[in-house]
Design a protein around this motif. Sequence first.
Motif, PDB file in Angstrom:
ATOM      1  N   HIS A  33      29.138  -1.688 -11.400  1.00  0.00           N
ATOM      2  CA  HIS A  33      29.906  -2.325 -12.483  1.00  0.00           C
ATOM      3  C   HIS A  33      31.372  -1.913 -12.425  1.00  0.00           C
ATOM      4  CE1 HIS A  33      29.738  -4.557 -16.328  1.00  0.00           C
ATOM      5  NE2 HIS A  33      30.767  -3.811 -16.643  1.00  0.00           N
ATOM      6  N   ILE A  37      34.435  -3.882 -10.763  1.00  0.00           N
ATOM      7  CA  ILE A  37      35.204  -4.924 -11.450  1.00  0.00           C
ATOM      8  C   ILE A  37      36.553  -4.382 -11.911  1.00  0.00           C
ATOM      9  CG2 ILE A  37      35.235  -6.500 -13.432  1.00  0.00           C
ATOM     10  CD1 ILE A  37      32.153  -6.407 -13.398  1.00  0.00           C
ATOM     11  N   TYR A  38      36.598  -3.125 -12.327  1.00  0.00           N
ATOM     12  CA  TYR A  38      37.782  -2.583 -12.988  1.00  0.00           C
ATOM     13  C   TYR A  38      38.592  -1.630 -12.112  1.00  0.00           C
ATOM     14  CZ  TYR A  38      34.955  -4.572 -16.591  1.00  0.00           C
ATOM     15  OH  TYR A  38      34.189  -5.455 -17.301  1.00  0.00           O
ATOM     16  N   ILE A  79      36.639 -14.137 -11.006  1.00  0.00           N
ATOM     17  CA  ILE A  79      36.279 -13.360 -12.195  1.00  0.00           C
ATOM     18  C   ILE A  79      34.941 -13.840 -12.754  1.00  0.00           C
ATOM     19  CG2 ILE A  79      36.876 -12.915 -14.618  1.00  0.00           C
ATOM     20  CD1 ILE A  79      39.816 -12.884 -13.745  1.00  0.00           C
ATOM     21  N   TYR A  85      32.057 -13.488  -9.529  1.00  0.00           N
ATOM     22  CA  TYR A  85      31.684 -12.126  -9.143  1.00  0.00           C
ATOM     23  C   TYR A  85      31.399 -11.242 -10.360  1.00  0.00           C
ATOM     24  CZ  TYR A  85      31.601  -7.403  -7.495  1.00  0.00           C
ATOM     25  OH  TYR A  85      31.194  -6.107  -7.272  1.00  0.00           O
ATOM     26  N   SER A  86      32.387 -11.103 -11.239  1.00  0.00           N
ATOM     27  CA  SER A  86      32.239 -10.154 -12.351  1.00  0.00           C
ATOM     28  C   SER A  86      31.037 -10.480 -13.223  1.00  0.00           C
ATOM     29  CB  SER A  86      33.513 -10.143 -13.211  1.00  0.00           C
ATOM     30  OG  SER A  86      34.637  -9.778 -12.437  1.00  0.00           O
ATOM     31  N   TYR A 143      27.358  -8.809 -13.948  1.00  0.00           N
ATOM     32  CA  TYR A 143      26.801  -8.740 -15.305  1.00  0.00           C
ATOM     33  C   TYR A 143      25.359  -9.248 -15.367  1.00  0.00           C
ATOM     34  CZ  TYR A 143      30.758  -7.305 -18.233  1.00  0.00           C
ATOM     35  OH  TYR A 143      31.741  -6.586 -18.857  1.00  0.00           O
ATOM     36  N   SER A 196      32.408  -0.770 -19.312  1.00  0.00           N
ATOM     37  CA  SER A 196      33.671  -1.503 -19.190  1.00  0.00           C
ATOM     38  C   SER A 196      34.766  -0.875 -20.033  1.00  0.00           C
ATOM     39  CB  SER A 196      33.486  -2.966 -19.615  1.00  0.00           C
ATOM     40  OG  SER A 196      32.595  -3.646 -18.766  1.00  0.00           O
TER      41      SER A 196
END
Length: 279
Positions: free
Chosen positions: A119, A122-123, A193, A196-197, A202, A216
Amino acid sequence: MQISLSHHVITRKVVKIMAAENNERYLRGKEVLARVEQNPHGSILDSLASFSPDLERFVVEFGYADVFDREGLSDQSRQLITISALAALGNAAPQLEFHISGALNVGCSPEQIIETFIHVTIYAGFPAALNAVSVARKVFTERGIDVNLDTHSTEPAKRFEVGSSYLERVDGAGGEAVVKSLQDIAPDLGRYIVEYSFGDVYSRPGLSLWERELVSVSACSALGTCVPQLHVHINGFLNVGGTQDELVELMIQIAVYAGFPAALNAIASLRQVLAENNA
């Protein structure tokens, strides 16, 4: 002379009371640390105590007695917050190793830990996640944990559809606004976004939506470089059943691992979100 003597007597009493209170706080912190650490051979902080006793005391008293032992979040949730923050920051591998082990000790599963790092891609990007998974592999190997997670993938033709569904469930209008804002300059980025994200990550099993938004907000708070995204995910956390109190606890926890400025900035974002929602 009597006044001076009385003053000294009172001062000594105050010092003794403060010492007793500090000792109680330290002992309670050691108990909480032992709950996370579960090391029959002593604490990882023992060597620090002989080199920098005040720093060791601050870690125990503030990090564990004051913060980790607070009500409002489970031990498992606090460890997910911690490992996601450390993975995103990418600058504290020894502490990440300790807290991956601690996450296992308080009941997090190997799957939850690996999913947290997936996860985080993503960030904080793939290098941060790859480094974190490498540390997790070391911990699992040393503990004799054989991790053979099932693979999961979204049907390629449905990635955008599935991603859009998760985006709406989690971020609502805020997520859609981010994607739309990219149409005039980088529409493919907006599509990535979604696909993929949300379509790939998710939708994976292993973490609930509440846990994914916990991760997140933790990663975005620790990084401190993505205020608009933090704003969106604070809303997202509330959208999937999280509460204001849980967010405050998360941000207090972040203060230990990313510093007070990161925690204060996150609280400012929370305050803004709550004001907007109330309006």
